[in-house]
Design an enzyme around this catalytic site. Structure first.
Site, PDB file in Angstrom:
ATOM      1  N   LYS A 104       0.733  -1.062  -0.047  1.00  0.00           N
ATOM      2  CA  LYS A 104       0.121  -0.179  -0.026  1.00  0.00           C
ATOM      3  C   LYS A 104       0.970   1.159   0.032  1.00  0.00           C
ATOM      4  O   LYS A 104       2.094   1.091   0.367  1.00  0.00           O
ATOM      5  CB  LYS A 104      -0.783   0.178   1.389  1.00  0.00           C
ATOM      6  CG  LYS A 104      -2.043   0.745   1.031  1.00  0.00           C
ATOM      7  CD  LYS A 104      -3.176   0.106   0.206  1.00  0.00           C
ATOM      8  CE  LYS A 104      -4.436   0.871   0.090  1.00  0.00           C
ATOM      9  NZ  LYS A 104      -5.584   0.123  -0.503  1.00  0.00           N
ATOM     10  N   THR A 188     -14.941  -2.446  -7.454  1.00  0.00           N
ATOM     11  CA  THR A 188     -15.028  -2.762  -5.988  1.00  0.00           C
ATOM     12  C   THR A 188     -16.571  -2.763  -5.797  1.00  0.00           C
ATOM     13  O   THR A 188     -16.958  -3.897  -5.028  1.00  0.00           O
ATOM     14  CB  THR A 188     -14.416  -1.697  -5.363  1.00  0.00           C
ATOM     15  OG1 THR A 188     -13.088  -1.468  -5.926  1.00  0.00           O
ATOM     16  CG2 THR A 188     -14.397  -1.749  -3.785  1.00  0.00           C
ATOM     17  N   ASN A 219     -16.210   6.355  -5.013  1.00  0.00           N
ATOM     18  CA  ASN A 219     -15.993   5.639  -5.948  1.00  0.00           C
ATOM     19  C   ASN A 219     -16.826   4.090  -5.605  1.00  0.00           C
ATOM     20  O   ASN A 219     -17.776   3.585  -6.310  1.00  0.00           O
ATOM     21  CB  ASN A 219     -14.609   4.933  -6.192  1.00  0.00           C
ATOM     22  CG  ASN A 219     -14.477   3.867  -7.219  1.00  0.00           C
ATOM     23  OD1 ASN A 219     -14.534   2.770  -6.783  1.00  0.00           O
ATOM     24  ND2 ASN A 219     -13.968   4.332  -8.447  1.00  0.00           N
ATOM     25  N   SER A 356      -8.103  -5.562 -10.887  1.00  0.00           N
ATOM     26  CA  SER A 356      -6.698  -4.806 -11.138  1.00  0.00           C
ATOM     27  C   SER A 356      -5.905  -5.863 -11.504  1.00  0.00           C
ATOM     28  O   SER A 356      -5.010  -5.644 -12.481  1.00  0.00           O
ATOM     29  CB  SER A 356      -6.098  -4.332  -9.869  1.00  0.00           C
ATOM     30  OG  SER A 356      -6.650  -2.908  -9.560  1.00  0.00           O
TER      31      SER A 356
HETATM   32  P1  NAD Z   1     -13.393   7.838  -2.610  1.00  0.00           P
HETATM   33  O1  NAD Z   1     -12.389   8.796  -2.371  1.00  0.00           O
HETATM   34  O2  NAD Z   1     -13.826   7.747  -4.050  1.00  0.00           O
HETATM   35  O3  NAD Z   1     -14.626   7.913  -1.697  1.00  0.00           O
HETATM   36  C1  NAD Z   1     -14.548   8.202  -0.067  1.00  0.00           C
HETATM   37  C2  NAD Z   1     -15.988   8.540   0.197  1.00  0.00           C
HETATM   38  O4  NAD Z   1     -15.948   8.703   1.569  1.00  0.00           O
HETATM   39  C3  NAD Z   1     -16.385  10.024  -0.212  1.00  0.00           C
HETATM   40  O5  NAD Z   1     -17.676   9.917  -0.666  1.00  0.00           O
HETATM   41  C4  NAD Z   1     -16.162  10.978   0.942  1.00  0.00           C
HETATM   42  O6  NAD Z   1     -16.900  11.983   1.117  1.00  0.00           O
HETATM   43  C5  NAD Z   1     -16.464   9.987   1.924  1.00  0.00           C
HETATM   44  N1  NAD Z   1     -15.755  10.354   3.160  1.00  0.00           N
HETATM   45  C6  NAD Z   1     -14.719  10.743   3.490  1.00  0.00           C
HETATM   46  N2  NAD Z   1     -14.577  10.988   4.798  1.00  0.00           N
HETATM   47  C7  NAD Z   1     -15.674  10.753   5.397  1.00  0.00           C
HETATM   48  C8  NAD Z   1     -16.027  10.651   6.664  1.00  0.00           C
HETATM   49  N3  NAD Z   1     -15.428  11.053   7.828  1.00  0.00           N
HETATM   50  N4  NAD Z   1     -17.335  10.226   6.975  1.00  0.00           N
HETATM   51  C9  NAD Z   1     -18.294   9.634   5.962  1.00  0.00           C
HETATM   52  N5  NAD Z   1     -17.766   9.671   4.633  1.00  0.00           N
HETATM   53  C10 NAD Z   1     -16.530  10.117   4.498  1.00  0.00           C
HETATM   54  O7  NAD Z   1     -12.828   6.318  -2.064  1.00  0.00           O
HETATM   55  P2  NAD Z   1     -13.279   4.989  -2.590  1.00  0.00           P
HETATM   56  O8  NAD Z   1     -12.144   4.428  -3.490  1.00  0.00           O
HETATM   57  O9  NAD Z   1     -14.607   4.779  -2.686  1.00  0.00           O
HETATM   58  O10 NAD Z   1     -12.588   4.178  -1.235  1.00  0.00           O
HETATM   59  C11 NAD Z   1     -13.692   4.235  -0.081  1.00  0.00           C
HETATM   60  C12 NAD Z   1     -13.195   3.037   0.848  1.00  0.00           C
HETATM   61  O11 NAD Z   1     -13.206   1.805   0.119  1.00  0.00           O
HETATM   62  C13 NAD Z   1     -11.613   3.071   1.429  1.00  0.00           C
HETATM   63  O12 NAD Z   1     -11.645   2.448   2.774  1.00  0.00           O
HETATM   64  C14 NAD Z   1     -10.994   2.197   0.549  1.00  0.00           C
HETATM   65  O13 NAD Z   1      -9.715   1.739   1.100  1.00  0.00           O
HETATM   66  C15 NAD Z   1     -11.929   1.213   0.209  1.00  0.00           C
HETATM   67  N6  NAD Z   1     -11.516   0.440  -1.037  1.00  0.00           N
HETATM   68  C16 NAD Z   1     -11.717   1.271  -2.174  1.00  0.00           C
HETATM   69  C17 NAD Z   1     -11.387   0.370  -3.326  1.00  0.00           C
HETATM   70  C18 NAD Z   1     -11.622   0.849  -4.939  1.00  0.00           C
HETATM   71  O14 NAD Z   1     -11.236   0.230  -5.725  1.00  0.00           O
HETATM   72  N7  NAD Z   1     -11.809   2.309  -4.868  1.00  0.00           N
HETATM   73  C19 NAD Z   1     -10.970  -0.980  -3.522  1.00  0.00           C
HETATM   74  C20 NAD Z   1     -10.954  -1.576  -2.194  1.00  0.00           C
HETATM   75  C21 NAD Z   1     -11.272  -0.951  -1.013  1.00  0.00           C
END
Ligand code: NAD
Length: 431
Positions: A104, A188, A219, A356
């Site tokens: 990571k 995801t 996302n 991925s």
């Molecule tokens: P992103 O940046 O697209 O979205 C994050 C979301 O969380 C946004 O809507 C943001 O406004 C919200 N957010 C941020 N702080 C917050 C808070 N304190 N309370 C509530 N909402 C909050 O990120 P993502 O890619 O959707 O990732 C979200 C989670 O999913 C993370 O934990 C990430 O590690 C995990 N994840 C993502 C992927 C991927 O492919 N995108 C894969 C595996 C895991």
């Protein structure tokens, strides 16, 4: 954050070890991150000043293949956080049987404060700093919180410039025009959707009778909300970093998605007469969302959202962890005692890393697959590994998270033992 995230993550390993027969060598190897790199990234800002940002890349374990893991841009990014995210990637890749280890990366930055040019310079500077540490056969990057396909494109381009060769396989989640895979953006969410669809029939629950709350509308959470909505689930609450919205009879998710894309905020919907008045929403905080009386709760934002402090107030019957590490180990114990089913992050959000992997395979072969082919390959993997973890939980009478770790540990343990030399010493000493 007062306690170590990595120590908390490792607690799950300790619990799972009781149910496995893996070697002492494997246990010892998995306790520590293999390599942790900290870099300082100087960036020329638009006003001519120089700012230096802290960046990290951690390879937790690469026994099963090259490191694989996203890059996070967030003000709270720390070495401890990146190490625990790398730990989870190790187990996730093993649980899904992907030929990868876990890694990571992250930069301590609030990307919302940077212009696009500053963000590009920062992303390219990060690659300059870690280029010797990564590579298509060494450690492969991907998007995570507040990074996206555009950022991945810059990173891949910078790596290619440094290596003087087109190197698409060093980064996944790239724009499709730069070697990205179809379906990666929604992967995801799609993976989580397949797991939910495979698991909910076990509880005899029809989508139309299932109320869902989703924390995080990015996302992962945003696309999943759309998929569940299309499948007939009743999404009663969603939130982002600004707060959330709630409607007892269900939200109009497509309208919200469209609005969020335009305004970048969920609560801004209150200014929009048409949507507000038709769906009768109420504003709520992220804390309130977690404690709503719903069937399914989906944390899809950040880690440590359900802790000892609020675990007793959770009313959902099923939690599907789309975020990495949204529940602390102490909260896990409380939720398990209360009979709440927690489907763990290393399974539920693994669709992203799985596609991925497909992207990396396509980059290396030069042959690109259709969207149908991606879905056709993703679904059976997600459904099969969900069924495996469910079966382990049933057979051993353990919670689903521990079952997920047992499942991953057996694959990791086999690989570590196959590589190790301990048996030579044991045999030598005995003879
Ligand atoms: P992103 O940046 O697209 O979205 C994050 C979301 O969380 C946004 O809507 C943001 O406004 C919200 N957010 C941020 N702080 C917050 C808070 N304190 N309370 C509530 N909402 C909050 O990120 P993502 O890619 O959707 O990732 C979200 C989670 O999913 C993370 O934990 C990430 O590690 C995990 N994840 C993502 C992927 C991927 O492919 N995108 C894969 C595996 C895991």
């Amino acid at each position: 954050m007062s306690h170590s995230l990595l120590a908390d993550a490792s607690q799950r390993l300790e619990w799972a070890l009781k149910y496995t027969t893996i070697s002492e060598d494997a246990v010892e190897s998995l306790k520590y991150p293999q390599t942790s790199l900290t870099v300082s990234i100087p960036v020329r800002m638009d006003d001519g000043s120089l700012r230096v940002f802290q960046g990290y890349r951690v390879r937790y374990d690469d026994t099963r293949g090259p490191g694989k893991g996203g890059v996070r841009y967030h003000p709270n990014v720390s070495l401890d956080e990146v190490q625990s995210l790398a730990f989870w990637m190790t187990f996730k890749c093993a649980a899904l049987n992907l030929p990868y280890g876990g890694a990571k990366g992250g930069i301590t930055v609030n990307p919302k404060e940077l212009s696009r040019m500053e963000l590009e310079r920062l992303s390219r500077g990060y690659i300059d700093a870690i280029a010797d540490f990564i590579g298509p056969d060494v450690d492969i990057l991907a998007p995570d919180v507040y990074t996206n396909a555009m950022v991945m494109g810059w990173m891949m381009d910078q790596y290619s410039i440094i290596k003087r060769q087109f190197s698409p396989a060093v980064v996944t989640g790239k724009p499709v025009t730069m070697g990205g895979s179809l379906g990666r953006e929604t992967a995801t969410a799609m993976g989580a959707f397949y797991v939910i669809e495979a698991m909910m029939p076990k509880f005899d629950r029809a989508p139309s009778e299932t109320r869902v709350a989703i924390q995080g509308f990015g996302n992962a959470g945003g696309f999943l909300a759309e998929m569940l909505y299309q499948a007939g689930y009743k999404i009663v609450a969603v939130s982002d970093s600004q707060g959330g919205i709630y409607a007892q009879n269900g939200l109009n998710i497509p309208a919200i998605s469209q609005f969020k894309k335009a305004s970048r905020r969920l609560q801004a919907m209150y200014c929009d007469d048409t949507v507000c008045h038709t769906t009768a929403e109420a504003v709520l905080t992220n804390e309130e969302l977690l404690e709503l009386d719903v069937d399914i709760l989906i944390p899809a934002a950040l880690e440590n959202q359900i802790t000892e402090a609020n675990a007793n107030n959770i009313k959902a019957k099923y939690i599907f962890e789309v975020a990495n590490g949204p529940i602390t180990s102490a909260a896990d114990t409380i939720l398990n005692d209360r009979g709440i089913y927690v489907f763990p992050d290393i399974l539920v959000n693994a669709g992203g890393v799985t596609v991925s992997y497909f992207e990396w395979v396509q980059n290396r072969s030069g042959l690109y697959w259709s969207l149908d082919e991606i879905h056709h390959r993703l679904k059976p993997r997600m459904v099969e590994e969900a069924a495996n973890i469910w079966a382990i939980a049933q057979d051993l009478s353990i919670d689903l998270r521990t079952a997920g770790y047992v499942h991953a540990l057996s694959r990791l343990g086999d690989a570590i033992s196959a590589k190790g030399t301990r048996d030579y010493y044991v045999n030598h000493v005995k003879s």
